[in-house]
Write an enzyme that holds these catalytic residues in place. Sequence first.
Site, PDB file in Angstrom:
ATOM      1  CD  GLU A   1      -3.533   3.751  -5.609  1.00 15.17           C
ATOM      2  OE1 GLU A   1      -3.620   4.973  -5.558  1.00 15.17           O
ATOM      3  OE2 GLU A   1      -2.946   3.095  -4.723  1.00 15.17           O
TER       4      GLU A   1
ATOM      5  CB  SER B   1      -0.879   0.057   1.248  1.00 18.65           C
ATOM      6  OG  SER B   1      -1.416  -1.172   1.558  1.00 18.65           O
TER       7      SER B   1
ATOM      8  CG  HIS C   1      -2.606  -0.449  -3.373  1.00 17.28           C
ATOM      9  ND1 HIS C   1      -2.912   0.843  -3.043  1.00 17.28           N
ATOM     10  CD2 HIS C   1      -2.839  -1.174  -2.242  1.00 17.28           C
ATOM     11  CE1 HIS C   1      -3.314   0.903  -1.792  1.00 17.28           C
ATOM     12  NE2 HIS C   1      -3.276  -0.308  -1.294  1.00 17.28           N
TER      13      HIS C   1
ATOM     14  CG  ASN D   1      -3.397   4.007   1.182  1.00 19.97           C
ATOM     15  OD1 ASN D   1      -4.588   4.266   1.303  1.00 19.97           O
ATOM     16  ND2 ASN D   1      -2.923   2.787   1.296  1.00 19.97           N
TER      17      ASN D   1
END
Length: 698
Positions: free
Chosen positions: A443, A410, A431, A481
């Site tokens: 992602e 992540s 991801h 994130n």
Amino acid sequence: MSDSSQINDVISLERVGEIALVRIDNPPVNASAQPVRRGLIDAVAAANADDAVKVIAIYAAGRTFIAGADIREFGKTPKEPSLPDTINTIEASAKPVISAPHGTALGGGLEICMGTHARIGVKGLRVGLPEINLGLLPGAGGTQRGPRLMGMKNTLDMSLTGKMVPGETAVDWGLIDGIEEGAPRDVALKAAQAVLDGTLATRRTSDLPVEMDENALADARAMIAAKMPFLDSAPLVVDAVERSPGDVQEGMKFERESFVTCLKTASGRGMIHAFFAERAVAKIPEAGATPRDIRKIGVIGGGTMGSGIATSALNAGFEVRLIEVTEDALERGTATITKNLEGAVKRGKSTEAKMQEALGRLTPSTEMETLADADLVIEAVFENMEVKKDIFTNLDRICKAGAILASNTSYLDINEIASVTGRPGDVIGLHFFSPAHIMKLLEIVVADKTAPEVVASGFNLAKQMKKIGVRAGVCDGFIGNRILAYYGKTAGYLMEDGASPEQIDTALEAFGFAMGPYKVGDLAGLDIGWANRKRMADTRPEDERYVRIHDRICEEGWFGRKTGKGFYIYDDEGPRPNPGALEIIAAERAAKGITPRDFSDQEIVDRYMTAMISEAARVVEEGIALRPIDVDAVFLFGYGFPRFRGGPLKYADEIGAAEIVQRIETYAKDDAYYWKVPAILRRMAEDGSTFEDLNKEG
Ligand code: 3HC
């Protein structure tokens, strides 16, 4: 009339005996753009003027019948003839006009069919009124002719859910008169012949009566209040359908005015932006590369993420090898996958037989060597660089040439992970978002040396898994994130300065998030962020304001839902604020000498959204996201961002860069370290440009 003539670029007319065939050919989806509307009117007029013609049949070329109005025309100056006028003209035709839709007849496409005098669908047809997904309502008679053909209840269901229904169901409802197999032209011809033979009845839909259904109207209104309070168009759908027992033209006037109003609302603009975001993200520099053939996928790690990824891969039809270190862990992983698949059966989304077939493609193993023939391996172990490097060193030794080696990290640096292999071109970040078998976002993190065909393979995988792939560059946290880590701090500052977690959650839910950040944190597990903050502790800048509340809550062993306590308490009485957490908040305020102040809900939303937009702007500025619309897609499909607002950067355009810059400068008076104006926003505020301008530049 000659046997075959071209009315304009997109409409042609062909005469076969007493039948005039009108063909629409406006790729890719035959949207009812202005030339289609003009051409249909002219074709019907030409067929009416031809004495030899007794019946007119409309069909389309290509993959689908008309998929609706041309969404790209929305917001531009309307061009005559309008779609309602086109349909009225078709319905008024002296000679019977029938339609033979294939593929999908959606929105304006279905409304055209409703205006014809009979409809025979081609097998495989699906129909729907998806305008609600664009923040609109049917705008060309759907709410008036729909109830005449299929009743108020079905019209309301179709136009409030936006879901497509199979042609066969539409026949049961009375919307379509029949389904036939064959090529669209053949079905159109056969149906027209049936009209000539007297075996297919034709009539004007507007002449049919509507039965008032007060219950359906009340149910729809209750559903909207409970489930879709933010969409301006939803109540207007019901208001329009309510008018359908009256005069069709009067009802259509109300419907059209409402449609035009919705086009101008922020929720309409936001929903249309979200529609394009879903498609724009596939436009990547590597789109021309040929994806590698993937059949066998290895997943390393049987925790929540690994099991979710494995479930998703099984659902997409792949052979999956799940790797864990111990037999126990392997059993737990297999059990989670089985539970995930069972969940889909329980929700009616799958069957027992499909589940067994999927489980038959799963091979659990404790031997990493069994990945030798995998085409793609996705590592999903906990976030530790040394552990990941060790795994990739082994994969480099074990995996066949050409295998794609992916990490589901992540945050961590994919370049560093790739550096331990002798094949960095094959290494990529994939991801997933938890729960990985449900969340739409993937992602696709492209490292410095990732080969173009490996990137294309990632996007192909997303498609096969029915996910939305978004290209991201390498940085801590990638797109989502990274931005979350930044604006999450704002929520902490608001809390330490005086707002309660509950007030923050409530304010953001009123803005449109399904759940506020503290409820989300409790759901995801507070320990995840805690571990990440510990990882970053040594590199945390001294000037950064640090809120210790979350850490102290974790120190109590309160990790959220899974431990029964977090910011809220979870037990039989239902979630409520955790007094222990409130005590910690009060103690932290006191320790820092902060006198709590009042925040309005508006200020909470403004600060939170301004933080999100600032970091999103930097992510665009640094090229981590290809375009602003890619950031919007990440938040829409991975972070529960309200769809009707289109995404954080669409929302930024609605506010305007100048206002955002002004807010940042105001907030910076108290914390100049955190609040800085990104250069890109400063430039936009000066020259009046928008993120949408950048999207258009590509
Ligand atoms: N107008 C303009 N462009 C459209 C379009 C439309 N109605 N529908 C699809 N497109 C474009 C897409 O943007 C995409 O363009 P791109 O290749 O440049 O990205 C291309 O057509 C292909 O679309 P998809 O990638 O979505 O193709 P699929 O085969 O996966 O799906 C579809 C086909 C089911 C028709 C899907 O495109 C779809 O759901 N389209 C939208 C349908 C819709 O919402 N219609 C209602 C419009 S509003 C209306 O009709 C108002 C009326 O009541 C007055």
